[in-house]
Scaffold this active site. Structure first.
Site, short mmCIF file in Angstrom:
data_model
loop_
_atom_site.label_atom_id
_atom_site.label_comp_id
_atom_site.label_asym_id
_atom_site.label_seq_id
_atom_site.Cartn_x
_atom_site.Cartn_y
_atom_site.Cartn_z
N SER A 67 12.72 95.68 59.07
CA SER A 67 12.98 94.37 58.86
C SER A 67 14.80 94.07 58.99
O SER A 67 14.65 91.99 59.80
CB SER A 67 13.26 93.81 57.40
OG SER A 67 14.18 94.05 56.85
N LYS A 104 20.26 92.73 53.48
CA LYS A 104 19.82 91.13 54.22
C LYS A 104 21.07 90.50 54.83
O LYS A 104 21.89 90.72 54.58
CB LYS A 104 19.02 90.39 52.95
CG LYS A 104 17.86 90.95 52.48
CD LYS A 104 16.74 91.27 53.48
CE LYS A 104 15.37 92.31 52.91
NZ LYS A 104 15.00 92.96 54.19
#
Length: 147
Positions: A67, A104
């Site tokens: 991701s 993230k």
């Protein structure tokens, strides 16, 4: 989704391990025919000194998942995470989200704080709605190429 695995803590007194260091940039195109050893005689670089600014607060994590590839963080990479840096929106962070560590990018959109992947297949995680804690700031990422 990308997740991370704790590898270890940096030593509070990392050993000095100087390695030869060329004082010329490496080009990704045609670079001519200079001697490979021409400009690094007598120069060295200590990777601990270069990448670990706060030894007592630096930790190594391994990355799994895809991701964060848009941010050049790939499965199998190692991240140096510094807990001494005050996190702020715009940083790539290691966050504890409902008990699970993840990597993230922390973004702020108005009153919303979001943990975002680099891939649209993974929706942002609104920090306002779930139990989250910023654990540390990713200072650098390192990959070992297969040989």
């Amino acid at each position: 989704m990308s997740s991370i695995t704790f590898i270890g803590a940096a030593s509070s007194e990392p050993p000095r391990r100087a390695i030869p260091c060329a004082d010329v940039p490496v080009r990704a195109g045609i670079a001519g025919f200079a001697s490979p050893a021409e400009d690094y005689a007598g120069r060295s670089l200590d990777l601990n000194e270069r990448y670990i600014k706060h030894p007592a607060a630096t930790f190594v994590f391994g990355v799994t998942g895809d991701s964060m590839e848009a941010y050049r963080i790939h499965e199998g990479d190692y991240l140096l995470v510094d807990r001494a840096i005050t996190p702020r929106p715009g940083h790539i962070v290691v966050a504890l989200v409902e008990g699970e560590l993840t990597v993230k990018k922390w973004l702020q959109r108005g009153r919303w704080h979001l943990l975002c992947s680099g891939d649209d297949r993974y929706p942002p995680i609104p920090m306002n709605d779930v139990e989250t804690q910023i654990w540390g700031v990713v200072r650098s990422g390192h990959i070992e190429f297969p040989i």
